[in-house]
Scaffold this active site. Structure first.
Site, PDB file in Angstrom:
ATOM      1  N   ASP A   1       0.876  -1.283   0.016  1.00 52.15           N
ATOM      2  CA  ASP A   1      -0.148  -0.032   0.032  1.00 52.15           C
ATOM      3  C   ASP A   1       0.895   1.309   0.141  1.00 52.15           C
ATOM      4  OD1 ASP A   1      -3.078   1.173   1.157  1.00 52.15           O
ATOM      5  OD2 ASP A   1      -1.144   2.258   1.814  1.00 52.15           O
TER       6      ASP A   1
ATOM      7  N   TYR B   1       2.641  10.065  -0.297  1.00 55.98           N
ATOM      8  CA  TYR B   1       3.865   9.650   0.307  1.00 55.98           C
ATOM      9  C   TYR B   1       5.228  10.074  -0.218  1.00 55.98           C
ATOM     10  CZ  TYR B   1       0.323   6.500   2.525  1.00 55.98           C
ATOM     11  OH  TYR B   1      -0.695   5.896   3.242  1.00 55.98           O
TER      12      TYR B   1
ATOM     13  N   LYS C   1      -3.184   5.739  -3.901  1.00 56.64           N
ATOM     14  CA  LYS C   1      -4.273   6.645  -3.735  1.00 56.64           C
ATOM     15  C   LYS C   1      -4.056   8.044  -4.551  1.00 56.64           C
ATOM     16  CE  LYS C   1      -3.793   4.831   0.744  1.00 56.64           C
ATOM     17  NZ  LYS C   1      -2.376   4.412   0.791  1.00 56.64           N
TER      18      LYS C   1
ATOM     19  N   HIS D   1      -7.717   9.468  -1.413  1.00 57.67           N
ATOM     20  CA  HIS D   1      -7.046   9.432  -0.111  1.00 57.67           C
ATOM     21  C   HIS D   1      -7.566  10.302   1.176  1.00 57.67           C
ATOM     22  CE1 HIS D   1      -2.358   9.350   1.545  1.00 57.67           C
ATOM     23  NE2 HIS D   1      -3.529   8.986   2.355  1.00 57.67           N
TER      24      HIS D   1
END
Length: 294
Positions: free
Chosen positions: A48, A53, A82, A115
């Protein structure tokens, strides 16, 4: 309950998803690549990540190397990413998703999530996810950090139901209203921060239960998630912990201990939508995310 690292759940569109995976939040690109390679080495089948990120490129590199090293194919792995908050909206989501696929070195993802529910934009973003799904570039679509109200708003306009709501979930933060609503609507709950960002690991009550089973607190929490039917994605950048987090299939928590841990809920969130930067501020959405420099 017989679980293994290969155990899956069946999402509401028929796609099978591993119940245990690994997350890579707050890991830079080189670290994410290494962590993904370790995860595949130790039997994980689900990874994931998210554009936010800043490490999709590292994940893509790690998958390419890890699949080759372990004699695996892309279809052997379940990959989640996401939609970045600053990309939300119909056309913007579609356009920016192509860059995500490129960084991940794949032509599809197994699960694509919104997200965060950026007010004023997330319904259009959902319509974009439906197109991505119909085009075969995502095998399943869902949401993350959605409250019951915002899930209801999605279901009012959706022609394709979300398969998952990924939320903060651990013994001190259980959000039973979301759990119940998702169960009623055949939507799986997936736990991010299942170990409470590490803070839950020092809980003396959990230490006592862990000692009884001769397991770590992290292993007790992960097993509790699995027995509750929660999909869980503990994060680590250390090989020993990545391996240890997967060693939860040789014991079973008793019904009393399951109930005991479930009584620890304090609604103790580390981060939640009500106080998040994007709440009610769609025009403040950034247009880019910083990619980690290594």
């Amino acid at each position: 309950m017989n679980f293994s690292i290969d155990s899956t759940v069946t999402l509401n569109n028929g796609v099978k998803m591993p119940q245990l995976g690994m997350g890579v939040w707050k890991i830079n690109n080189s670290g994410a690549s290494q962590s993904v390679q370790w995860a595949l080495k130790h039997g994980y089948k689900a990874i994931d990540t998210a554009k936010q990120y800043g490490n999709e490129a590292g994940v893509g590199d790690g998958l390419t190397k890890g699949l080759a090293d372990n004699g695996m194919k892309r279809e052997d792995i379940f990959l989640t990413t996401k939609v970045f908050n600053g990309d939300q909206g119909y056309e913007s989501t579609l356009e920016n998703f192509e860059g995500q696929l490129k960084r991940l070195q794949t032509d599809y993802v197994d699960l694509l999530l919104i997200h965060w529910p950026v007010d004023g934009l997330y319904l259009d973003t959902w319509r974009a996810l439906e197109k991505i799904y119909r085009d075969g570039k995502a095998r399943a679509i869902g949401v993350s950090n959605f409250s019951v109200t915002r899930l209801q708003n999605i279901l009012k306009i959706a022609s394709i139901k979300p398969v998952i709501d990924q939320v903060e979930f651990n013994p001190l933060c259980q959000d039973e209203d979301i759990i119940s609503y998702c169960e009623e609507n055949n939507i799986y709950v997936e736990a991010w921060s299942p170990l409470g960002g590490g803070t839950v690991l020092g809980d003396e009550r959990l230490k006592k239960i862990a000692a009884k089973y001769n397991k770590s607190v992290a292993q007790i929490i992960i097993r509790w998630d699995l027995q509750r039917g929660i999909i869980t994605i503990p994060k680590s950048a250390h090989e020993a912990r990545i391996q240890q987090n997967s060693e939860v299939f040789d014991f079973e928590l008793s019904e009393d201990d399951m109930t005991e841990i479930s009584s620890y809920d304090e609604a103790k969130r580390s981060l939640w939508y009500g106080g998040f930067y994007w709440h009610g501020n769609p025009t403040g959405a950034k247009s880019a995310v910083q990619q980690w420099d290594d």
